[in-house]
Scaffold this motif. Structure first.
Motif, PDB file in Angstrom:
ATOM      1  N   VAL A 122       0.836  -1.205   0.000  1.00  0.00           N
ATOM      2  CA  VAL A 122       0.000   0.000   0.000  1.00  0.00           C
ATOM      3  C   VAL A 122       0.868   1.251   0.000  1.00  0.00           C
ATOM      4  O   VAL A 122       0.635   2.200  -0.765  1.00  0.00           O
ATOM      5  CB  VAL A 122      -0.945  -0.001   1.221  1.00  0.00           C
ATOM      6  CG1 VAL A 122      -1.689   1.323   1.336  1.00  0.00           C
ATOM      7  CG2 VAL A 122      -1.924  -1.152   1.134  1.00  0.00           C
ATOM      8  N   ILE A 123       1.896   1.246   0.864  1.00  0.00           N
ATOM      9  CA  ILE A 123       2.789   2.404   0.959  1.00  0.00           C
ATOM     10  C   ILE A 123       3.496   2.649  -0.375  1.00  0.00           C
ATOM     11  O   ILE A 123       3.603   3.787  -0.844  1.00  0.00           O
ATOM     12  CB  ILE A 123       3.815   2.191   2.094  1.00  0.00           C
ATOM     13  CG1 ILE A 123       3.116   2.248   3.451  1.00  0.00           C
ATOM     14  CG2 ILE A 123       4.913   3.244   2.036  1.00  0.00           C
ATOM     15  CD1 ILE A 123       4.027   1.937   4.624  1.00  0.00           C
ATOM     16  N   ARG A 124       3.965   1.581  -0.991  1.00  0.00           N
ATOM     17  CA  ARG A 124       4.650   1.727  -2.280  1.00  0.00           C
ATOM     18  C   ARG A 124       3.718   2.275  -3.352  1.00  0.00           C
ATOM     19  O   ARG A 124       4.096   3.130  -4.156  1.00  0.00           O
ATOM     20  CB  ARG A 124       5.208   0.371  -2.725  1.00  0.00           C
ATOM     21  CG  ARG A 124       6.527  -0.010  -2.049  1.00  0.00           C
ATOM     22  CD  ARG A 124       6.978  -1.374  -2.515  1.00  0.00           C
ATOM     23  NE  ARG A 124       8.328  -1.698  -2.094  1.00  0.00           N
ATOM     24  CZ  ARG A 124       8.905  -2.870  -2.259  1.00  0.00           C
ATOM     25  NH1 ARG A 124       8.229  -3.858  -2.838  1.00  0.00           N
ATOM     26  NH2 ARG A 124      10.143  -3.093  -1.850  1.00  0.00           N
ATOM     27  N   PHE A 125       2.477   1.789  -3.358  1.00  0.00           N
ATOM     28  CA  PHE A 125       1.506   2.230  -4.350  1.00  0.00           C
ATOM     29  C   PHE A 125       1.239   3.730  -4.210  1.00  0.00           C
ATOM     30  O   PHE A 125       1.242   4.472  -5.201  1.00  0.00           O
ATOM     31  CB  PHE A 125       0.198   1.457  -4.192  1.00  0.00           C
ATOM     32  CG  PHE A 125      -0.862   1.830  -5.180  1.00  0.00           C
ATOM     33  CD1 PHE A 125      -0.892   1.249  -6.439  1.00  0.00           C
ATOM     34  CD2 PHE A 125      -1.835   2.773  -4.860  1.00  0.00           C
ATOM     35  CE1 PHE A 125      -1.862   1.604  -7.362  1.00  0.00           C
ATOM     36  CE2 PHE A 125      -2.805   3.131  -5.772  1.00  0.00           C
ATOM     37  CZ  PHE A 125      -2.827   2.545  -7.031  1.00  0.00           C
ATOM     38  N   ILE A 126       1.025   4.176  -2.966  1.00  0.00           N
ATOM     39  CA  ILE A 126       0.740   5.601  -2.733  1.00  0.00           C
ATOM     40  C   ILE A 126       1.939   6.453  -3.123  1.00  0.00           C
ATOM     41  O   ILE A 126       1.798   7.499  -3.767  1.00  0.00           O
ATOM     42  CB  ILE A 126       0.366   5.834  -1.256  1.00  0.00           C
ATOM     43  CG1 ILE A 126      -0.965   5.137  -0.937  1.00  0.00           C
ATOM     44  CG2 ILE A 126       0.272   7.325  -0.935  1.00  0.00           C
ATOM     45  CD1 ILE A 126      -1.328   5.137   0.521  1.00  0.00           C
ATOM     46  N   GLU A 127       3.133   5.993  -2.746  1.00  0.00           N
ATOM     47  CA  GLU A 127       4.338   6.766  -3.038  1.00  0.00           C
ATOM     48  C   GLU A 127       4.580   6.876  -4.537  1.00  0.00           C
ATOM     49  O   GLU A 127       4.970   7.938  -5.043  1.00  0.00           O
ATOM     50  CB  GLU A 127       5.539   6.108  -2.355  1.00  0.00           C
ATOM     51  CG  GLU A 127       6.782   6.985  -2.309  1.00  0.00           C
ATOM     52  CD  GLU A 127       7.821   6.442  -1.358  1.00  0.00           C
ATOM     53  OE1 GLU A 127       8.633   7.237  -0.862  1.00  0.00           O
ATOM     54  OE2 GLU A 127       7.823   5.219  -1.102  1.00  0.00           O
TER      55      GLU A 127
END
Length: 240
Positions: A122-127
């Motif tokens: 999730v964090i990678r997707f948002i970033e």
């Protein structure tokens, strides 16, 4: 020496990643119950969880996964309930019906209200889609919103631990979540005195301390610190 007709008991296998809070809570339970297990690292950053062999164990490609002979369980709550049924001492749930419900409620806040929002994927997707700043705001909002709810829920029922003076299910969810909030996301715990008090109490329990990410076999080695003389020499060299 075992009898010839006696089957050798196979050790449990735990597929884990050192920094996974989901795996962290299972490690605490195994320690509390004194269960020996084989630690099998799954490096999420390198994509080990996407390996076809691992996806045969957990088709979702998540950790943790527990293998007990022919039994394979790949969800942290399901693993905890399985362990509590098979190894009932010490119990993860209190007898009191209200406290039992509080444990499930606190665990659910972490399990569904906080932890999924800070997953690596999730964090990678948002970033990648937005920005690093938005990623930080997303994680911070999820954690602080969840912690505010937990503080309100537990303030009137907490003892030494989340729901009294005995360790129960809620504590296994709180400890990894607070550890990650402080050490990974630099969350200030001052607004959550009940949670902070519980976290301090967990620091005195070997079962909790031996389960922390930094003590796992796949955790990266800490960077070596320079001896004082080397540090001084480096400053002198940089000044030349």
């Amino acid at each position: 020496m075992a009898n010839l007709g006696e089957e050798k008991k196979e050790e449990l296998k735990l597929y884990s990643y050192w920094r996974s809070s989901c795996a962290h809570r299972v490690r605490i339970a195994l320690n509390l119950k004194g269960i020996k297990y084989e630690y099998i690292p799954v490096n999420l950053l390198k994509g080990d969880h996407l390996d076809p062999d691992f996806k045969k164990i957990n088709p979702m490609g998540f950790v943790p996964a527990l293998v007990d002979g022919d039994v394979v369980i790949s969800d942290s709550l399901a693993i905890l309930m399985y362990l509590d049924e098979k190894y009932p001492e010490p119990p993860l749930l209190p007898r009191d019906l209200h406290k039992r419900a509080l444990n499930f409620q606190a665990s659910s806040i972490v399990l569904s209200g906080i932890q999924p929002h800070q997953n690596i994927s999730v964090i990678r997707f948002i970033e990648e889609k937005i920005s690093s700043e938005e990623k930080n705001a997303w994680v911070n909002n999820a954690i602080t919103k969840g912690f505010a709810a937990l503080e309100q829920l537990l303030a009137s029922c907490a003892g030494k631990y989340a729901t009294g003076d005995e360790v129960h299910l809620a504590d296994l969810f709180l400890a990894p979540q607070i550890h990650g909030a402080i050490n990974r996301f630099q969350i200030n715990m001052e607004p959550y005195p009940t949670l902070a008090k519980c976290y301090e109490a967990y620091n005195d329990l070997p079962a909790f301390q031996n389960a922390v990410p930094e003590k796992q076999p796949d955790a990266p080695a800490p960077a070596p610190s320079l001896p004082p003389s080397d540090s001084v020499n480096r400053k002198l060299l940089s000044a030349q």
